[in-house]
Design a protein around this motif. Structure first.
Motif, short mmCIF file in Angstrom:
data_model
loop_
_atom_site.label_atom_id
_atom_site.label_comp_id
_atom_site.label_asym_id
_atom_site.label_seq_id
_atom_site.Cartn_x
_atom_site.Cartn_y
_atom_site.Cartn_z
N GLY A 285 19.92 18.77 16.58
CA GLY A 285 18.97 18.07 15.72
C GLY A 285 18.00 18.97 15.01
O GLY A 285 16.94 18.54 14.57
N ILE A 286 18.33 20.24 14.86
CA ILE A 286 17.44 21.18 14.18
C ILE A 286 18.20 21.77 12.99
O ILE A 286 19.38 22.09 13.10
N THR A 287 17.53 21.87 11.88
CA THR A 287 18.18 22.41 10.68
C THR A 287 18.14 23.94 10.72
O THR A 287 17.40 24.54 11.50
N LEU A 288 18.95 24.54 9.88
CA LEU A 288 18.97 25.99 9.79
C LEU A 288 17.59 26.52 9.37
O LEU A 288 17.11 27.53 9.91
N GLN A 289 16.95 25.83 8.44
CA GLN A 289 15.61 26.27 7.99
C GLN A 289 14.60 26.21 9.12
O GLN A 289 13.78 27.11 9.29
N GLN A 290 14.65 25.14 9.94
CA GLN A 290 13.74 25.04 11.08
C GLN A 290 14.00 26.16 12.10
O GLN A 290 13.07 26.73 12.66
N MET B 145 15.25 29.12 11.39
CA MET B 145 14.75 30.36 10.78
C MET B 145 13.23 30.44 10.88
O MET B 145 12.67 31.51 11.15
N ASN B 146 12.57 29.30 10.65
CA ASN B 146 11.10 29.29 10.78
C ASN B 146 10.68 29.60 12.21
O ASN B 146 9.73 30.36 12.43
N ALA B 147 11.40 29.03 13.18
CA ALA B 147 11.09 29.30 14.59
C ALA B 147 11.33 30.77 14.92
O ALA B 147 10.54 31.39 15.64
N LEU B 148 12.39 31.35 14.39
CA LEU B 148 12.68 32.76 14.61
C LEU B 148 11.59 33.64 14.00
O LEU B 148 11.08 34.56 14.64
N ASN B 149 11.21 33.35 12.77
CA ASN B 149 10.15 34.13 12.12
C ASN B 149 8.83 33.99 12.86
O ASN B 149 8.09 34.97 13.01
N THR C 182 14.78 33.75 23.21
CA THR C 182 15.94 33.11 23.83
C THR C 182 16.42 32.03 22.87
O THR C 182 15.74 31.70 21.89
N ILE C 183 17.58 31.46 23.18
CA ILE C 183 18.09 30.37 22.34
C ILE C 183 17.12 29.20 22.37
O ILE C 183 16.88 28.55 21.35
N ALA C 184 16.51 28.95 23.54
CA ALA C 184 15.55 27.85 23.66
C ALA C 184 14.33 28.08 22.77
O ALA C 184 13.76 27.12 22.23
N ASP C 185 13.92 29.33 22.61
CA ASP C 185 12.78 29.62 21.73
C ASP C 185 13.07 29.23 20.29
O ASP C 185 12.18 28.83 19.54
N ILE C 186 14.32 29.35 19.89
CA ILE C 186 14.70 29.04 18.51
C ILE C 186 15.00 27.55 18.33
O ILE C 186 14.67 26.96 17.31
N LEU C 187 15.63 26.93 19.34
CA LEU C 187 16.07 25.55 19.19
C LEU C 187 15.02 24.50 19.57
O LEU C 187 15.17 23.34 19.21
N ARG C 188 14.00 24.90 20.30
CA ARG C 188 13.01 23.89 20.71
C ARG C 188 12.16 23.52 19.50
O ARG C 188 11.88 24.36 18.62
N PRO C 189 11.73 22.26 19.44
CA PRO C 189 10.88 21.87 18.31
C PRO C 189 9.55 22.59 18.37
O PRO C 189 9.05 22.90 19.45
N LYS C 190 9.01 22.87 17.22
CA LYS C 190 7.73 23.58 17.15
C LYS C 190 6.64 22.70 17.72
O LYS C 190 6.49 21.54 17.35
N LYS C 191 5.87 23.26 18.66
CA LYS C 191 4.81 22.47 19.29
C LYS C 191 3.66 22.27 18.32
O LYS C 191 3.42 23.09 17.43
N GLN C 192 2.96 21.19 18.53
CA GLN C 192 1.78 20.92 17.70
C GLN C 192 0.64 21.81 18.18
O GLN C 192 0.47 22.01 19.37
N LEU C 193 -0.12 22.32 17.24
CA LEU C 193 -1.24 23.17 17.60
C LEU C 193 -2.40 22.31 18.09
O LEU C 193 -2.70 21.26 17.53
#
Length: 96
Positions: free
Chosen positions: A3-8, A10-14, A25-36
């Motif tokens: 359920g994550i797009t390539l752009q999301q 990439m944003n998580a990776l950056n 880890t893969i979880a760091d990239i695939l998990r949804p970005k937490k709210q600040l």
């Protein structure tokens, strides 16, 4: 992909590259970005303000304040100063 797009991803990776010391880890990239949290936002704002002040002081010549600011400061300081003691030799009583 979970359920994550390539752009999301990439944003998580950056984001991870900018903020972490170790490889993601893969979880760091695939998990949804937490709210600040409010604390996180305030921390980011303080860091940005500190960096902008540092940049200003590195790139600009800081001179004396304008005359109108000096006048206001002098008025403020004059209100808080302890008045000087009178010179008793001119008008005070002598104990001789």
């Amino acid at each position: 992909m979970n359920g994550i797009t390539l752009q999301q991803a990439m944003n998580a990776l950056n984001y991870h590259i900018d903020h972490e010391k170790f490889e993601p880890t893969i979880a760091d990239i695939l998990r949804p970005k937490k709210q600040l949290s409010v604390y996180d936002v305030q921390k980011i704002e303080r860091e940005q303000e500190a960096l902008s002040l540092k940049e200003y002081h590195e790139n600009n010549v800081v001179g004396p304040p304008p005359d109108h600011v000096l006048e206001k400061l002098n008025k403020l300081f004059n209100k808080t100063r302890v008045p000087a003691f009178n010179d008793y030799s001119d008008g005070g009583e002598d104990d001789e």
